[in-house]
Design a protein around this motif. Structure first.
Motif, PDB file in Angstrom:
ATOM      1  N   MET A   1       0.950  -1.127  -0.033  1.00  0.00           N
ATOM      2  CA  MET A   1      -0.060   0.177  -0.014  1.00  0.00           C
ATOM      3  C   MET A   1       0.741   1.205   0.054  1.00  0.00           C
ATOM      4  O   MET A   1       1.923   1.160   0.515  1.00  0.00           O
ATOM      5  CB  MET A   1      -1.149  -0.149   1.209  1.00  0.00           C
ATOM      6  CG  MET A   1      -1.311   1.445   1.812  1.00  0.00           C
ATOM      7  SD  MET A   1      -2.661   1.962   1.697  1.00  0.00           S
ATOM      8  CE  MET A   1      -4.117   0.593   1.810  1.00  0.00           C
ATOM      9  N   ARG A   2       0.482   2.284  -0.819  1.00  0.00           N
ATOM     10  CA  ARG A   2       1.023   3.685  -0.784  1.00  0.00           C
ATOM     11  C   ARG A   2       0.299   4.454  -0.150  1.00  0.00           C
ATOM     12  O   ARG A   2      -1.014   4.623  -0.649  1.00  0.00           O
ATOM     13  CB  ARG A   2       1.410   3.889  -2.292  1.00  0.00           C
ATOM     14  CG  ARG A   2       2.175   5.017  -2.626  1.00  0.00           C
ATOM     15  CD  ARG A   2       2.534   5.248  -4.034  1.00  0.00           C
ATOM     16  NE  ARG A   2       2.872   6.548  -4.298  1.00  0.00           N
ATOM     17  CZ  ARG A   2       2.469   6.743  -5.653  1.00  0.00           C
ATOM     18  NH1 ARG A   2       2.319   6.101  -6.587  1.00  0.00           N
ATOM     19  NH2 ARG A   2       2.839   8.143  -5.952  1.00  0.00           N
TER      20      ARG A   2
ATOM     21  N   GLY B   1       8.329  -2.527   5.009  1.00  0.00           N
ATOM     22  CA  GLY B   1       7.843  -2.482   3.534  1.00  0.00           C
ATOM     23  C   GLY B   1       6.372  -2.818   3.450  1.00  0.00           C
ATOM     24  O   GLY B   1       6.009  -2.910   2.454  1.00  0.00           O
ATOM     25  N   HIS B   2       5.410  -2.793   4.504  1.00  0.00           N
ATOM     26  CA  HIS B   2       4.167  -3.106   4.334  1.00  0.00           C
ATOM     27  C   HIS B   2       3.333  -1.977   3.891  1.00  0.00           C
ATOM     28  O   HIS B   2       2.258  -1.985   3.237  1.00  0.00           O
ATOM     29  CB  HIS B   2       3.402  -3.489   5.688  1.00  0.00           C
ATOM     30  CG  HIS B   2       3.870  -4.732   6.246  1.00  0.00           C
ATOM     31  ND1 HIS B   2       3.785  -5.855   5.856  1.00  0.00           N
ATOM     32  CD2 HIS B   2       4.659  -4.982   7.510  1.00  0.00           C
ATOM     33  CE1 HIS B   2       4.630  -6.638   6.402  1.00  0.00           C
ATOM     34  NE2 HIS B   2       5.050  -6.302   7.467  1.00  0.00           N
TER      35      HIS B   2
ATOM     36  N   SER C   1      -8.120  -0.018   3.582  1.00  0.00           N
ATOM     37  CA  SER C   1      -6.947  -1.026   3.706  1.00  0.00           C
ATOM     38  C   SER C   1      -6.792  -1.838   2.367  1.00  0.00           C
ATOM     39  O   SER C   1      -5.716  -2.558   2.079  1.00  0.00           O
ATOM     40  CB  SER C   1      -7.018  -1.875   4.678  1.00  0.00           C
ATOM     41  OG  SER C   1      -7.779  -2.697   5.039  1.00  0.00           O
ATOM     42  N   GLU C   2      -7.859  -1.895   1.595  1.00  0.00           N
ATOM     43  CA  GLU C   2      -7.849  -2.902   0.564  1.00  0.00           C
ATOM     44  C   GLU C   2      -7.427  -2.051  -0.822  1.00  0.00           C
ATOM     45  O   GLU C   2      -7.566  -2.701  -2.013  1.00  0.00           O
ATOM     46  CB  GLU C   2      -9.144  -3.350   0.345  1.00  0.00           C
ATOM     47  CG  GLU C   2      -9.477  -4.861   1.209  1.00  0.00           C
ATOM     48  CD  GLU C   2     -10.568  -5.200   1.529  1.00  0.00           C
ATOM     49  OE1 GLU C   2     -11.430  -4.870   0.868  1.00  0.00           O
ATOM     50  OE2 GLU C   2     -10.892  -5.719   2.555  1.00  0.00           O
ATOM     51  N   ALA C   3      -7.347  -0.751  -0.734  1.00  0.00           N
ATOM     52  CA  ALA C   3      -6.864   0.184  -1.827  1.00  0.00           C
ATOM     53  C   ALA C   3      -5.605   0.009  -1.999  1.00  0.00           C
ATOM     54  O   ALA C   3      -4.903  -0.156  -1.090  1.00  0.00           O
ATOM     55  CB  ALA C   3      -7.406   1.541  -1.767  1.00  0.00           C
TER      56      ALA C   3
ATOM     57  N   GLY D   1       0.140  -8.447   7.588  1.00  0.00           N
ATOM     58  CA  GLY D   1       1.319  -8.689   8.325  1.00  0.00           C
ATOM     59  C   GLY D   1       1.874  -7.624   9.228  1.00  0.00           C
ATOM     60  O   GLY D   1       2.993  -7.748   9.770  1.00  0.00           O
ATOM     61  N   VAL D   2       1.112  -6.774   9.447  1.00  0.00           N
ATOM     62  CA  VAL D   2       1.490  -5.381  10.287  1.00  0.00           C
ATOM     63  C   VAL D   2       1.554  -5.726  11.396  1.00  0.00           C
ATOM     64  O   VAL D   2       2.044  -5.471  12.423  1.00  0.00           O
ATOM     65  CB  VAL D   2       0.752  -4.162   9.814  1.00  0.00           C
ATOM     66  CG1 VAL D   2       0.951  -3.250  10.927  1.00  0.00           C
ATOM     67  CG2 VAL D   2       0.994  -3.780   8.448  1.00  0.00           C
TER      68      VAL D   2
END
Ligand SMILES: C[S@@+](CC[C@H](N)C(=O)[O-])C[C@H]1O[C@@H](n2cnc3c(N)ncnc32)[C@H](O)[C@@H]1O
Length: 247
Positions: A1-2, A29-30, A101-103, A156-157
């Motif tokens: 995600m960015r 890097g998440h 969070s899915e974008a 993973g966060v």
């Protein structure tokens, strides 16, 4: 995600992103978070980002030009959510955090003064979000709230995958109470069931506490909640316990 944040106070936002889970999520890097100074896209010697309103009146309005340019310079993917932070937007919630969070890419636009030129809302933003029914001086705190709530839901966060599952609001209920050491603090003891080692009983107690708390504290959530068969059994037990306590 960015996640990109566009603001006239980049240091304020960077400071808020440099701690705890959000910091670790970036390092691992998440999520890739970048904070951009809107003034870098502002014209003239004074790099103005606002001007007085047409029609007169108090307060200044954020210019559309720098905001459009700042967003365009990021080359957002077509599915990017360009989020205008405004007290007039949809109220932020756990469900909205989950959806965002899915974008693949979020761009958060922080306003100031009277807010944005209407053309930013109509022709640049894809979403308008408010973090609650109160008016803040700027969009930086709302941007941090959203970045934080979204980041902790990214795969993973959170170390323990269950932590977000049990969180308040996740299944329409408030979370159960937690206890840690000492066992007896000033005469207030941890409930015996939590010391029993009996996992099924502990799970039952926790679910019952979730039901009790939500019913007592949040009639709005309770009205929407559909209890399962096992919840109905727990509610019947609760009613029995309550009638024993207050015969
Ligand atoms: C003083 S407010 C502007 C309020 C605007 N005049 C109105 O009444 O809708 C300045 C900026 O702070 C941000 N802001 C203030 N309260 C907010 C809230 N509850 N949720 C999200 N953003 C908010 C927005 O970016 C807004 O443009």
């Amino acid at each position: 995600m960015r996640i990109d944040v566009i603001t006239i106070f980049p240091d304020m936002v960077r400071a808020g992103l440099g701690y705890s889970i959000v910091k670790r999520a970036q390092e691992a890097g998440h999520v890739r978070v970048a904070v951009h100074d809107l003034r870098d896209h502002a014209p003239g010697k004074h790099r103005a980002t606002d001007d007085s309103p047409y029609g007169g009146g108090a307060g200044m309005v954020m210019l559309p030009g720098p905001l459009f340019q700042a967003v365009e310079s990021l080359d957002p993917v077509p599915e990017a959510r360009i989020i205008l932070l405004t007290p007039q937007g949809e109220t932020f919630s756990q469900a909205k955090a989950r959806e965002l969070s899915e974008a693949p890419h979020l761009v958060l636009l922080c306003g100031h003064y009277e807010g944005f030129d209407e053309r930013v809302r109509r022709h640049l933003a894809t979403d308008e979000i408010s973090i609650g029914d109160y008016v803040l001086t700027g969009g930086e705190l709302p941007a941090l709230v959203i970045a934080d709530a979204v980041t902790r839901l990214l795969p993973g966060v959170l170390g323990n995958a269950e932590s977000a599952e049990a969180d308040t609001f996740t299944d329409g209920l408030l979370e159960y109470p937690h206890y840690t050491r000492p066992l007896d603090f000033r005469g207030w003891r941890v409930p015996d069931v939590l010391l029993s080692g009996h996992h099924a009983e502990i799970a039952k107690w926790r679910r019952k506490e979730q039901l009790r708390r939500t019913r007592e504290r949040r009639p709005d959530l309770w009205a929407e909640f559909v209890p399962s068969k096992s919840d109905q059994k727990l509610l019947a037990q609760l009613a029995e316990e309550e009638s024993e306590e207050n015969p």
